[in-house]
Each structure stands twice: as structure tokens, then as C-alpha cells.
Design a protein around this motif. Structure first.
Motif, PDB file in Angstrom:
ATOM      1  N   LEU A   1      65.810  24.369  50.638  1.00 39.21           N
ATOM      2  CA  LEU A   1      66.777  25.151  50.956  1.00 39.21           C
ATOM      3  C   LEU A   1      66.395  25.276  52.210  1.00 39.21           C
ATOM      4  CD1 LEU A   1      66.875  26.757  46.807  1.00 39.21           C
ATOM      5  CD2 LEU A   1      68.509  24.735  48.828  1.00 39.21           C
ATOM      6  N   ASP A   2      65.340  25.879  52.204  1.00 38.14           N
ATOM      7  CA  ASP A   2      65.321  26.604  53.933  1.00 38.14           C
ATOM      8  C   ASP A   2      65.373  25.469  54.988  1.00 38.14           C
ATOM      9  OD1 ASP A   2      64.429  29.451  52.907  1.00 38.14           O
ATOM     10  OD2 ASP A   2      62.035  28.615  52.841  1.00 38.14           O
ATOM     11  N   ARG A   3      64.474  24.460  54.429  1.00 37.46           N
ATOM     12  CA  ARG A   3      65.271  23.209  55.151  1.00 37.46           C
ATOM     13  C   ARG A   3      67.015  22.928  55.767  1.00 37.46           C
ATOM     14  NH1 ARG A   3      61.781  22.691  59.692  1.00 37.46           N
ATOM     15  NH2 ARG A   3      63.263  20.287  59.750  1.00 37.46           N
ATOM     16  N   LEU A   4      67.679  22.841  54.689  1.00 35.83           N
ATOM     17  CA  LEU A   4      68.869  23.131  54.178  1.00 35.83           C
ATOM     18  C   LEU A   4      69.834  23.960  55.383  1.00 35.83           C
ATOM     19  CD1 LEU A   4      71.308  21.636  53.268  1.00 35.83           C
ATOM     20  CD2 LEU A   4      71.909  22.072  51.494  1.00 35.83           C
ATOM     21  N   GLU A   5      69.141  24.597  55.273  1.00 30.48           N
ATOM     22  CA  GLU A   5      69.947  25.549  56.210  1.00 30.48           C
ATOM     23  C   GLU A   5      69.499  25.447  57.147  1.00 30.48           C
ATOM     24  OE1 GLU A   5      69.144  30.852  56.670  1.00 30.48           O
ATOM     25  OE2 GLU A   5      68.142  29.319  55.673  1.00 30.48           O
ATOM     26  N   TYR A   6      68.436  25.515  57.508  1.00 34.56           N
ATOM     27  CA  TYR A   6      67.784  25.219  58.977  1.00 34.56           C
ATOM     28  C   TYR A   6      68.781  23.713  59.489  1.00 34.56           C
ATOM     29  CZ  TYR A   6      65.183  23.341  63.095  1.00 34.56           C
ATOM     30  OH  TYR A   6      64.695  22.879  64.351  1.00 34.56           O
ATOM     31  N   SER A   7      69.375  23.238  58.702  1.00 35.21           N
ATOM     32  CA  SER A   7      69.952  22.217  59.289  1.00 35.21           C
ATOM     33  C   SER A   7      71.631  22.187  59.353  1.00 35.21           C
ATOM     34  CB  SER A   7      70.136  20.745  58.328  1.00 35.21           C
ATOM     35  OG  SER A   7      68.490  20.156  58.354  1.00 35.21           O
ATOM     36  N   LEU A   8      72.830  23.084  58.547  1.00 38.12           N
ATOM     37  CA  LEU A   8      73.179  23.205  58.865  1.00 38.12           C
ATOM     38  C   LEU A   8      73.633  24.254  60.109  1.00 38.12           C
ATOM     39  CD1 LEU A   8      74.128  24.829  55.087  1.00 38.12           C
ATOM     40  CD2 LEU A   8      75.495  22.913  56.182  1.00 38.12           C
ATOM     41  N   GLY A  44      81.094  21.767  57.724  1.00 40.87           N
ATOM     42  CA  GLY A  44      82.684  22.419  57.414  1.00 40.87           C
ATOM     43  C   GLY A  44      82.852  22.155  55.482  1.00 40.87           C
ATOM     44  N   PHE A  45      81.891  21.815  55.142  1.00 42.49           N
ATOM     45  CA  PHE A  45      82.194  21.789  53.476  1.00 42.49           C
ATOM     46  C   PHE A  45      80.753  22.761  52.531  1.00 42.49           C
ATOM     47  CE2 PHE A  45      84.235  18.285  55.608  1.00 42.49           C
ATOM     48  CZ  PHE A  45      85.176  18.124  54.842  1.00 42.49           C
ATOM     49  N   ARG A  46      80.850  24.135  53.111  1.00 42.77           N
ATOM     50  CA  ARG A  46      79.409  25.067  52.402  1.00 42.77           C
ATOM     51  C   ARG A  46      79.405  25.058  51.519  1.00 42.77           C
ATOM     52  NH1 ARG A  46      80.026  27.088  58.121  1.00 42.77           N
ATOM     53  NH2 ARG A  46      81.376  28.730  56.746  1.00 42.77           N
ATOM     54  N   GLY A  47      80.833  25.529  50.693  1.00 41.82           N
ATOM     55  CA  GLY A  47      81.049  26.356  49.382  1.00 41.82           C
ATOM     56  C   GLY A  47      80.785  24.815  48.480  1.00 41.82           C
ATOM     57  N   GLU A  48      81.841  23.385  48.783  1.00 43.10           N
ATOM     58  CA  GLU A  48      80.947  22.876  47.848  1.00 43.10           C
ATOM     59  C   GLU A  48      79.440  22.109  47.866  1.00 43.10           C
ATOM     60  OE1 GLU A  48      83.387  23.234  50.392  1.00 43.10           O
ATOM     61  OE2 GLU A  48      85.260  21.430  49.858  1.00 43.10           O
ATOM     62  N   LEU A  49      79.073  22.226  48.895  1.00 40.47           N
ATOM     63  CA  LEU A  49      77.462  22.233  48.444  1.00 40.47           C
ATOM     64  C   LEU A  49      76.608  22.732  47.956  1.00 40.47           C
ATOM     65  CD1 LEU A  49      75.304  20.385  49.890  1.00 40.47           C
ATOM     66  CD2 LEU A  49      75.083  21.801  52.047  1.00 40.47           C
ATOM     67  N   VAL A  50      77.410  24.557  48.405  1.00 40.62           N
ATOM     68  CA  VAL A  50      76.692  24.705  47.275  1.00 40.62           C
ATOM     69  C   VAL A  50      77.127  25.186  45.982  1.00 40.62           C
ATOM     70  CG1 VAL A  50      76.110  27.395  46.879  1.00 40.62           C
ATOM     71  CG2 VAL A  50      76.382  27.158  48.791  1.00 40.62           C
ATOM     72  N   ALA A  51      77.929  24.677  45.271  1.00 42.94           N
ATOM     73  CA  ALA A  51      78.728  24.593  43.756  1.00 42.94           C
ATOM     74  C   ALA A  51      77.675  22.912  43.561  1.00 42.94           C
ATOM     75  CB  ALA A  51      80.042  24.180  43.999  1.00 42.94           C
ATOM     76  N   ARG A  52      77.929  22.119  44.318  1.00 42.40           N
ATOM     77  CA  ARG A  52      77.065  21.015  43.774  1.00 42.40           C
ATOM     78  C   ARG A  52      74.889  20.950  43.503  1.00 42.40           C
ATOM     79  NH1 ARG A  52      79.049  18.184  48.636  1.00 42.40           N
ATOM     80  NH2 ARG A  52      77.324  17.512  48.942  1.00 42.40           N
ATOM     81  N   ILE A  53      75.082  21.890  44.387  1.00 42.28           N
ATOM     82  CA  ILE A  53      73.585  22.843  44.354  1.00 42.28           C
ATOM     83  C   ILE A  53      73.686  23.640  43.179  1.00 42.28           C
ATOM     84  CG2 ILE A  53      71.871  24.267  44.904  1.00 42.28           C
ATOM     85  CD1 ILE A  53      72.667  23.051  48.231  1.00 42.28           C
ATOM     86  N   ILE A  54      74.608  24.092  42.490  1.00 40.52           N
ATOM     87  CA  ILE A  54      74.420  25.271  41.527  1.00 40.52           C
ATOM     88  C   ILE A  54      74.180  24.283  40.240  1.00 40.52           C
ATOM     89  CG2 ILE A  54      75.973  26.816  40.009  1.00 40.52           C
ATOM     90  CD1 ILE A  54      76.402  27.411  42.842  1.00 40.52           C
ATOM     91  N   LEU A  55      74.742  23.485  40.261  1.00 38.18           N
ATOM     92  CA  LEU A  55      75.167  22.165  39.214  1.00 38.18           C
ATOM     93  C   LEU A  55      74.191  21.523  38.927  1.00 38.18           C
ATOM     94  CD1 LEU A  55      78.938  20.640  40.074  1.00 38.18           C
ATOM     95  CD2 LEU A  55      78.541  22.436  37.918  1.00 38.18           C
ATOM     96  N   ILE A  56      73.260  20.792  39.390  1.00 38.09           N
ATOM     97  CA  ILE A  56      72.292  20.252  40.072  1.00 38.09           C
ATOM     98  C   ILE A  56      71.488  21.078  39.660  1.00 38.09           C
ATOM     99  CG2 ILE A  56      70.538  18.761  41.453  1.00 38.09           C
ATOM    100  CD1 ILE A  56      72.928  17.283  40.690  1.00 38.09           C
TER     101      ILE A  56
END
Length: 325
Positions: free
Chosen positions: A60-67, A75-87
Motif C-alpha cells: 500500500l505504501d508503494r502504491l501511494e508512492y506510485s500514484l 485519475g481513478f483513485r476512488g475505483e482503485l480503493v474500492a477494488r482494494i476494499i473488496l479484495i
């Protein structure tokens, strides 16, 4: 499935490590176009790796760094976080099991995400209009990863997704919906039938945003799947409206349902997701707010100057005209 910048050095590493599939290379060999086919085995392995808290934190830290540094499209941060929540919710539900690729009921998954469904219905008056049929709650989900869809889904696509344990990312700028989870219906016949959970994700950062139409009429299957056989599917379903931004109104509201839309469920902020720890919520909110910022402390743009301020001033001063004595 992440949208890696076509000019990122990560793309060839992803392909070389069998994490992505290259479908095109530019004539100057500067850019690589990659896609992510459904990979159930790779997904199973990834879920095993992030069972370890330190690994999950690192990812998650590396993903934040990459963003924040343009390596991953933000551009689709909300959808990305939603997918993370579901998984992560699916992983949490099956914690301790040998395999994540297995069928579980819709009720079990909802209980994992939000706490006991029946208790919520009894205690929260804002869910009084939500009426999910028992047959739907007993139906099955299987979710270990997401794949991108370019065309409108069909019943056959739902079946294929379910058999691979995949959820779907609907086409970019798809009308009304963002994510789709296939559901294998529980029935007494030998014929397999498939329905869905449809999710619209918003990342509002300010309160007072209008959402009623987006959560009801525009989120209805007849609108999202207009022209498709799913538009008038004669089966129960669930439409989620998730507004994940941590606004004052979102934190106060948390849940909502709407009269005349008995299968629509509104979720506001990350607080309703009972399985998320405070540390995870903090990291997910950081992803929701991640964008390229040259002044951010973890940004690659914020480097130590190659020339000191004093040296810079000296360089500038040398261009000034010499004062005459």
C-alpha cells in the motif's frame, strides 16, 4: 489491474516478470502497451503474500508512492480503493483457509464488509427501504481479482467471470457504474443463472454533493446496461453507491437507502467497513488523496538541490553588472 504509465520503466519489468502481457510496442521502442488478462493462480499467490501485515503495508505504501509520482494513473483513485476494499474484505472473510478461490454467500461477504446484515437492518433506520431477497443473500460470490471489460457485459460474461473468481472493471466512462461482481444464483433447478452486484464509486472531497440521482436512477440496471440483456434481467441484484471521501456529511451518514429503489444501498466514507483497521483506513484515505505533488515529502520530484542556495546566489550575482567605483 493498474493503469501503468506507458512511459514508465515498470512496464517492461511487469512483462518480463509475467505480471502483465504486452500487446504492442511503439515503433521507436519507447512505449509498451500492456494488459492484464485474468490470472487466478497469480491472484491466489498475491493474496497469500499480503496475508503478512508487513507485506500488505509495503504494498500500500508503494502504491501511494506510485500514484504520487505518476507511475500509476491516479485519475481513478476512488475505483482503485474500492477494488482494494473488496479484495481485502474477501481475504479477511477467508482468513485461515487454504484457498481464497472458493464460493461464499453474498450474506457472508456483506457481513464481513459491514457487520451482521440483519442487525444493521434492525438498528439503522436509514436502511429501512433496502430489501434484499433471501435467495440473493444465499447466492454465491467468488472474488480474487479484477479484469477490465471493454464491451457491455452479458450473462455469459458473468458466468465466465465467476468461474475465474474475477470481478469486472466496467469500460471507462461507463454510464452509471464502475465495478461489477458476478453472483451465481441459488435456486432449485439444475440451470445455472447469474446476477450481479453493481458498484458506483465516488471520491467526493467536499460535502453537499448531489448523489440521489447517481445512486438511484442512473445506477439502475436499465440505465447502466441499456441495450444489454442485463438491463431487464429477471433476477434479484444489488446496486451499491459508495462515496468514499471522508467528509463531515459522509461520516455522519454512513448508510442510506431509497424508497422505490429497494435493491440500492448507499455507503459513505470508509467507516462503515467494519473489517478495516484504523491503520488500513489511514492508508486507503491516503490513496484517495494521492496525486502528483512536487512538494510532497515522498515525491521523487523533491530532490536535494544539486547546487546550494548560496552557490545559486553566487551564480546569479556574477551576471550583475560590475559597479563602477
Amino acid at each position: 489491474s493498474l493503469d501503468i504509465s506507458v512511459q514508465s520503466q515498470l512496464t517492461h519489468l511487469l512483462v518480463g516478470s509475467y505480471m502483465a502481457t504486452s500487446i504492442a510496442v511503439s515503433q521507436d521502442r519507447e512505449n509498451i502497451l500492456v494488459i492484464y488478462p485474468s490470472e487466478p493462480i497469480l491472484s491466489e499467490a498475491a493474496l497469500k503474500i499480503i496475508e503478512v501485515t508487513d507485506n500488505q503495508t509495503f504494498v500500500l505504501d508503494r502504491l501511494e508512492y506510485s500514484l504520487k509520482n505518476g507511475l500509476v494513473e491516479a485519475g481513478f483513485r476512488g475505483e482503485l480503493v474500492a477494488r482494494i476494499i473488496l479484495i481485502l474484505g474477501w481475504q479477511h472473510m477467508l482468513s485461515g483457509d487454504s484457498l481464497y478461490t472458493q464460493e461464499k454467500s453474498v450474506r457472508d461477504f456483506l457481513n464481513t464488509l459491514f457487520g451482521n446484515y440483519q442487525t444493521l437492518k434492525q438498528r439503522d433506520n436509514r436502511l429501512k427501504s433496502l430489501k434484499l431477497k433471501t435467495m440473493f443473500l444465499q447466492s454465491k460470490l467468488c472474488l480474487t481479482h479484477f479484469v477490465q471489460l471493454n464491451d457491455p457485459p452479458s450473462c455469459q460474461v458473468l458466468k465466465c467471470l465467476f468461474e475465474r473468481g474475477a470481478g469486472a472493471i466496467l469500460g471507462r466512462n461507463a454510464r452509471g457504474g464502475d465495478l461489477l461482481l458476478p453472483v451465481k444464483m441459488s435456486n432449485n433447478t439444475s440451470e445455472e443463472k447469474y446476477s450481479f452486484i453493481l458498484i458506483q464509486v465516488k471520491n467526493y472531497s467536499t460535502s453537499g454533493q448531489a448523489y440521489t440521482e447517481a445512486a438511484t436512477t442512473r445506477l439502475s440496471p436499465s440505465s447502466v446496461f441499456e441495450g444489454s440483456e442485463l438491463a431487464n434481467l429477471d433476477l434479484p441484484y444489488l446496486c451499491f453507491y459508495w462515496s468514499l471521501g471522508a467528509t463531515e456529511s459522509n461520516l455522519r451518514l454512513q448508510f442510506k437507502s431509497w424508497k422505490d429503489f429497494e435493491q440500492h444501498w448507499g455507503v459513505f466514507s470508509l467507516d462503515p467497513f467494519r473489517f478495516l483497521t484504523e491503520d488500513l483506513k489511514t492508508k486507503l484515505y491516503a490513496l484517495l488523496c494521492a496525486y502528483i505533488n512536487p512538494f510532497d515529502s515522498i515525491s521523487i520530484w523533491k530532490r536535494r538541490p544539486t547546487i546550494s542556495i548560496e552557490q545559486h546566489r553566487a551564480n546569479v550575482k556574477c551576471f550583475f553588472p560590475v559597479e563602477k567605483i
